[in-house]
Design a protein around this motif. Structure first.
Motif, mmCIF file in Angstrom:
data_model
loop_
_atom_site.group_PDB
_atom_site.id
_atom_site.type_symbol
_atom_site.label_atom_id
_atom_site.label_comp_id
_atom_site.label_asym_id
_atom_site.label_seq_id
_atom_site.Cartn_x
_atom_site.Cartn_y
_atom_site.Cartn_z
ATOM 1 N N THR A 171 -37.508 19.777 -19.271
ATOM 2 C CA THR A 171 -36.401 19.829 -19.633
ATOM 3 C C THR A 171 -35.459 19.300 -20.813
ATOM 4 O O THR A 171 -35.101 19.874 -21.745
ATOM 5 C CB THR A 171 -34.830 20.177 -18.852
ATOM 6 N N MET A 172 -35.941 18.105 -20.811
ATOM 7 C CA MET A 172 -35.138 16.902 -22.349
ATOM 8 C C MET A 172 -36.241 17.878 -23.030
ATOM 9 O O MET A 172 -36.057 17.006 -23.812
ATOM 10 C CB MET A 172 -35.910 15.585 -21.205
ATOM 11 N N GLU A 173 -37.573 17.475 -22.913
ATOM 12 C CA GLU A 173 -38.358 17.563 -24.090
ATOM 13 C C GLU A 173 -38.576 18.845 -24.971
ATOM 14 O O GLU A 173 -38.215 18.968 -25.877
ATOM 15 C CB GLU A 173 -40.121 18.317 -23.164
ATOM 16 N N LEU A 174 -37.819 20.395 -23.261
ATOM 17 C CA LEU A 174 -37.671 21.578 -24.450
ATOM 18 C C LEU A 174 -36.594 21.601 -24.892
ATOM 19 O O LEU A 174 -36.070 22.542 -26.344
ATOM 20 C CB LEU A 174 -38.022 22.948 -23.794
ATOM 21 N N LEU A 175 -35.631 21.438 -24.466
ATOM 22 C CA LEU A 175 -34.258 21.060 -24.795
ATOM 23 C C LEU A 175 -33.591 20.661 -26.489
ATOM 24 O O LEU A 175 -33.080 19.974 -26.906
ATOM 25 C CB LEU A 175 -32.871 20.762 -23.874
ATOM 26 N N THR A 176 -34.649 19.782 -26.723
ATOM 27 C CA THR A 176 -34.342 18.670 -27.620
ATOM 28 C C THR A 176 -35.756 18.669 -29.273
ATOM 29 O O THR A 176 -35.267 17.895 -29.738
ATOM 30 C CB THR A 176 -34.725 16.832 -27.694
ATOM 31 N N ALA A 177 -35.766 20.150 -28.439
ATOM 32 C CA ALA A 177 -37.172 20.699 -29.143
ATOM 33 C C ALA A 177 -36.239 21.026 -30.737
ATOM 34 O O ALA A 177 -34.815 21.943 -30.216
ATOM 35 C CB ALA A 177 -37.895 21.653 -29.084
ATOM 36 N N ASN A 178 -36.863 21.469 -31.668
ATOM 37 C CA ASN A 178 -35.972 22.324 -33.162
ATOM 38 C C ASN A 178 -35.805 23.677 -32.492
ATOM 39 O O ASN A 178 -34.654 24.138 -32.713
ATOM 40 C CB ASN A 178 -37.437 22.316 -33.881
ATOM 41 N N GLN A 201 -30.505 17.112 -14.035
ATOM 42 C CA GLN A 201 -30.124 16.096 -14.628
ATOM 43 C C GLN A 201 -29.805 15.589 -15.774
ATOM 44 O O GLN A 201 -29.534 15.498 -16.526
ATOM 45 C CB GLN A 201 -31.381 15.383 -13.744
ATOM 46 N N ALA A 202 -31.423 16.321 -16.375
ATOM 47 C CA ALA A 202 -31.406 16.460 -17.941
ATOM 48 C C ALA A 202 -30.490 17.106 -18.706
ATOM 49 O O ALA A 202 -30.431 16.371 -19.502
ATOM 50 C CB ALA A 202 -32.513 17.096 -18.146
ATOM 51 N N VAL A 203 -29.940 18.278 -18.198
ATOM 52 C CA VAL A 203 -28.994 18.947 -19.048
ATOM 53 C C VAL A 203 -27.751 17.678 -19.302
ATOM 54 O O VAL A 203 -26.382 18.046 -20.104
ATOM 55 C CB VAL A 203 -28.932 20.277 -18.701
ATOM 56 N N SER A 204 -27.409 17.418 -18.121
ATOM 57 C CA SER A 204 -26.490 16.762 -17.285
ATOM 58 C C SER A 204 -26.856 15.167 -18.833
ATOM 59 O O SER A 204 -25.756 14.513 -19.172
ATOM 60 C CB SER A 204 -26.062 15.639 -16.656
ATOM 61 N N ASP A 205 -27.555 14.166 -18.657
ATOM 62 C CA ASP A 205 -27.468 13.217 -19.562
ATOM 63 C C ASP A 205 -28.341 13.680 -20.551
ATOM 64 O O ASP A 205 -27.723 12.583 -21.170
ATOM 65 C CB ASP A 205 -29.602 12.326 -18.913
#
Length: 347
Positions: free
Chosen positions: A241-248, A267-271
């Motif tokens: 989730t961290m990887e994909l939601l911070t992608a272009n 948890q990733a969305v929250s962070d």
């Protein structure tokens, strides 16, 4: 008096005397034999006498007489220690009890020696059949000891295709999860699988197939950049989730192959200081009672139908189903909560 034998409790003769009928009548009524030969009044007198005296039938004598006991065996590898154990055993036990049978349950913990000893004991008790349960959906080897007794594989499939099996419909489940997100208006839907396709794990292969089928029906080409293959743990859900939601070009929705992965995604969305479902919608799979309802917001997920599967497995034994290797796949219901909404533009 020293050496005298204790009274063993009321006998069938005592019940007959109290009800004013013959011992043969009591036996036929209690064993549901004789059909309409006896009036409702006679059957009630017998039952009242049984209740008043506290009479219990001699299960051992019945086994010797009929060649089968009033029990169904349930052998599981680690099913009794899995989060779903209560539901799967509950379903099997409910169905057995409806026919007046008890469920004799043994958890082997994957110990093959204990499994062999358990099966020997169950067969010596002349059980009416054996449910061979597994903690997770896979193809497994059924013990040879079950060849001579009605048996059903539960939550898995017989690798050799001899014994009937009852398992979740993984393909339909994956399709339903993806379809829910498509119906909400999402087109960039990520998928976090719980194993590789090479593993052959029915849950991994089936849920992936359902995901692709739903996308295809919607006229969408699957984007390999949105598909991840992990081990089904919380850490995978977090990292992906961290990887994909911070992608272009991030996804607007994620289908997690299990609820643990969804927990990591939360948890990733929250962070990232984003919000579910405003910024990203999430659907899980399993409906783990200790997890899915307690996430904030509650997780929309697919429920593994353990109670229904447990019931169906016992039902097949009671129907004396031929060992034809059939595989009955049961629908995984969609459990709606609050983790899905229409997509919005990501910041």
């Amino acid at each position: 008096m020293a050496g005298s034998r204790p009274k063993s409790g009321p006998t069938m003769h005592d019940v007959a005397a109290a009800a004013g009928v013959s011992q043969a009548t009591v036996s036929l009524v209690l064993n549901s034999a004789g059909g309409s030969r006896f009036s409702a009044e006679t059957r009630k007198r017998v039952q009242d006498a049984v209740d008043t005296l506290g009479y219990r039938t001699n299960a051992h004598a019945k086994t010797l007489r009929e060649g089968v006991s009033g029990m169904i065996g349930f052998v599981g590898d680690s099913v009794a220690t899995s989060p779903f154990a209560g539901a799967i055993i509950e379903g099997a036990q409910q169905r057995a009890w409806e026919d007046g049978l008890l469920l004799l349950t043994v958890n082997t913990g994957g110990d093959k020696e204990l499994e062999a000893a358990s099966l020997d004991t169950m067969l010596s008790y002349k059980v009416a059949g054996v449910v061979y349960g597994a903690m997770y959906h896979r193809r497994l080897d059924v013990p040879e000891a079950l060849t001579g007794v009605p048996s059903v594989v539960l939550n898995s499939q017989d690798r050799d295709g001899r014994v009937p099996s009852v398992a979740p419909d993984e393909v339909r489940g994956g399709y339903t999860a993806t379809r829910r997100l498509l119906d909400a208006g999402h087109s960039r839907i990520a998928f976090f699988n719980i194993q590789s396709l090479e593993s052959g794990l029915p849950a991994a292969v089936g849920r992936h197939e359902g995901y692709l089928t739903a996308l295809g029906e919607a006229g969408l080409e699957p984007d390999p950049a949105l598909i991840r293959f992990g081990r089904g743990g919380e850490e995978d859900g977090y990292d992906y989730t961290m990887e994909l939601l911070t992608a272009n070009k991030p996804p607007t929705a994620i289908f997690c192959g299990n609820d643990r992965g969804a927990w990591g995604a939360y948890q990733a969305v929250s962070d990232l200081r984003l919000s579910i479902p405003r910024d990203v919608s999430i659907v899980g799979f399993d409906n783990q009672a200790i997890l899915a309802p307690n996430l904030r917001p509650g997780l929309t997920t697919l429920e593994l139908p353990f109670v229904a599967m447990g019931r169906r497995a016992v039902e097949l034994i009671l129907q004396d189903t031929e060992p034809d290797g059939r595989v009955e796949l049961m629908e995984c219901p969609l459990i709606e909560r609050n983790s899905v909404t229409r997509p919005t533009e990501m910041p």
